[in-house]
Motif scaffolding. Structure first.
Motif, short mmCIF file in Angstrom:
data_model
loop_
_atom_site.label_atom_id
_atom_site.label_comp_id
_atom_site.label_asym_id
_atom_site.label_seq_id
_atom_site.Cartn_x
_atom_site.Cartn_y
_atom_site.Cartn_z
N TRP A 97 -7.93 135.97 17.55
CA TRP A 97 -7.74 134.66 18.18
C TRP A 97 -6.40 134.65 18.93
CZ3 TRP A 97 -11.05 130.33 17.67
CH2 TRP A 97 -12.16 130.54 16.83
N TRP A 142 -2.81 142.50 16.71
CA TRP A 142 -3.59 142.19 15.51
C TRP A 142 -3.96 143.51 14.83
CZ3 TRP A 142 -5.08 141.00 20.49
CH2 TRP A 142 -5.16 139.65 20.88
N ASN A 155 -12.34 138.54 13.58
CA ASN A 155 -12.23 138.11 14.97
C ASN A 155 -10.76 137.89 15.33
OD1 ASN A 155 -15.13 137.84 15.42
ND2 ASN A 155 -15.01 136.08 14.05
N THR A 170 -1.16 134.55 17.94
CA THR A 170 -2.42 135.21 17.59
C THR A 170 -2.72 135.09 16.10
OG1 THR A 170 -1.29 137.33 17.26
CG2 THR A 170 -2.18 136.90 19.45
N TRP A 171 -4.00 135.26 15.78
CA TRP A 171 -4.48 135.29 14.41
C TRP A 171 -5.61 136.31 14.30
CZ3 TRP A 171 -4.72 131.09 17.63
CH2 TRP A 171 -4.01 129.93 17.33
N VAL A 172 -5.95 136.65 13.05
CA VAL A 172 -7.22 137.31 12.73
C VAL A 172 -7.89 136.49 11.64
CG1 VAL A 172 -8.33 139.37 11.81
CG2 VAL A 172 -6.33 139.60 13.28
N ASP A 173 -9.18 136.14 11.82
CA ASP A 173 -9.86 135.36 10.78
C ASP A 173 -10.52 136.30 9.76
OD1 ASP A 173 -12.38 136.17 11.80
OD2 ASP A 173 -12.61 134.37 13.01
N GLU A 174 -11.18 135.73 8.76
CA GLU A 174 -11.72 136.53 7.66
C GLU A 174 -12.86 137.43 8.10
OE1 GLU A 174 -14.68 133.00 5.95
OE2 GLU A 174 -12.96 133.69 4.78
N ASP A 175 -13.44 137.15 9.27
CA ASP A 175 -14.50 138.00 9.81
C ASP A 175 -13.97 139.09 10.74
OD1 ASP A 175 -16.57 136.59 8.52
OD2 ASP A 175 -16.48 135.03 10.06
N ASP A 184 -7.61 144.64 12.78
CA ASP A 184 -8.91 144.13 12.39
C ASP A 184 -9.30 144.63 10.99
OD1 ASP A 184 -9.99 146.73 12.60
OD2 ASP A 184 -10.77 146.38 14.62
N ASN A 185 -10.49 144.23 10.54
CA ASN A 185 -10.92 144.56 9.19
C ASN A 185 -11.23 146.03 8.99
OD1 ASN A 185 -10.67 141.88 8.56
ND2 ASN A 185 -12.87 141.43 8.61
#
Length: 219
Positions: free
Chosen positions: A212, A131, A210, A203-208, A133-134
């Motif tokens: 997954w 992933w 996080n 896998t994912w990354v959400d808008e915050d 991250d932000n």
């Protein structure tokens, strides 16, 4: 029809959006890598042929590549995994070898959990997942590869790479292979919780920001 298209500006000899362009690397199979100097971009640099690596795109549009299985003239059977980290910058068309070994089969160097260190590096592996991250950090989880002892099997280690420092940090999970998951209570975060060793999850990354993780083959 051709005359009509040319008058409209659509020359049949002009490349159009959607066309492929060969940007880098060999036009023959099973080529070794050209590493150059670590951290220094060079037009001659290129990762070697490999299978089942992981990749990211950072916020600046640079492409990142980690690990994968060595491919050679035998093609079949396990040949060893890489732990090299590469960055490709589209604006210069250059690869840079950023971290890790320039040969396969390296065990991981974990250091202290949660503490970045220039010596830290994940072991060679394939079929891990990743992933971004932000904050622009690169994250790597599990896969099939080498632990701290050089033992090869499924992993459940979670790593963070910070491009601004060039350091890997072992964040959680085990430093040895074939570890079972610790689930705790569903829906309740706990420092002891960790997914079991596995390869090929999704896998994912959400808008915050996080991370997954779901499924995969393992423990």
């Amino acid at each position: 029809l051709v005359t009509f298209l040319i008058l409209l500006g659509f020359s049949p000899l002009t490349s159009r959006a959607g066309d492929w362009t060969w940007m880098k690397g060999a036009d023959t199979r099973l080529q070794p890598g050209t590493y150059g100097e670590m951290g220094v971009p060079d037009p001659g640099n290129t990762p070697g042929a490999r299978d089942s690596a992981v990749s990211w795109v950072d916020s600046s549009g640079n492409f990142w590549l980690f690990g994968g299985e060595l491919l050679n003239e035998y093609e079949y059977g396990f040949q060893g995994n890489f732990n090299d980290l590469w960055r490709y910058q589209p604006e210069t068309n250059n690869w840079t070898w950023m971290k890790g070994a320039n040969f396969e089969g390296q065990p991981g160097f974990y250091g202290e959990r949660g503490i970045p260190n220039p010596a830290n590096t994940p072991g060679g592996r394939k079929k891990a997942f990743s992933w971004m991250d932000n904050e622009g950090n690169l994250w790597l989880f599990g896969g099939f590869g080498s632990d701290k002892n050089g033992s090869i099997n499924r992993l459940n280690d979670l790593w963070r790479y910070q491009p601004e420092t060039g350091n890997w940090t072992w964040m959680t999970g085990a430093d040895i292979v074939n570890q079972r998951g610790i689930y705790g209570v569903k829906g309740v975060p706990d420092a002891a919780n960790t997914p079991g060793a596995r390869r090929d999850p999704v896998t994912w990354v959400d808008e915050d920001g996080n991370l997954w993780l779901f499924g995969g083959g393992g423990y």
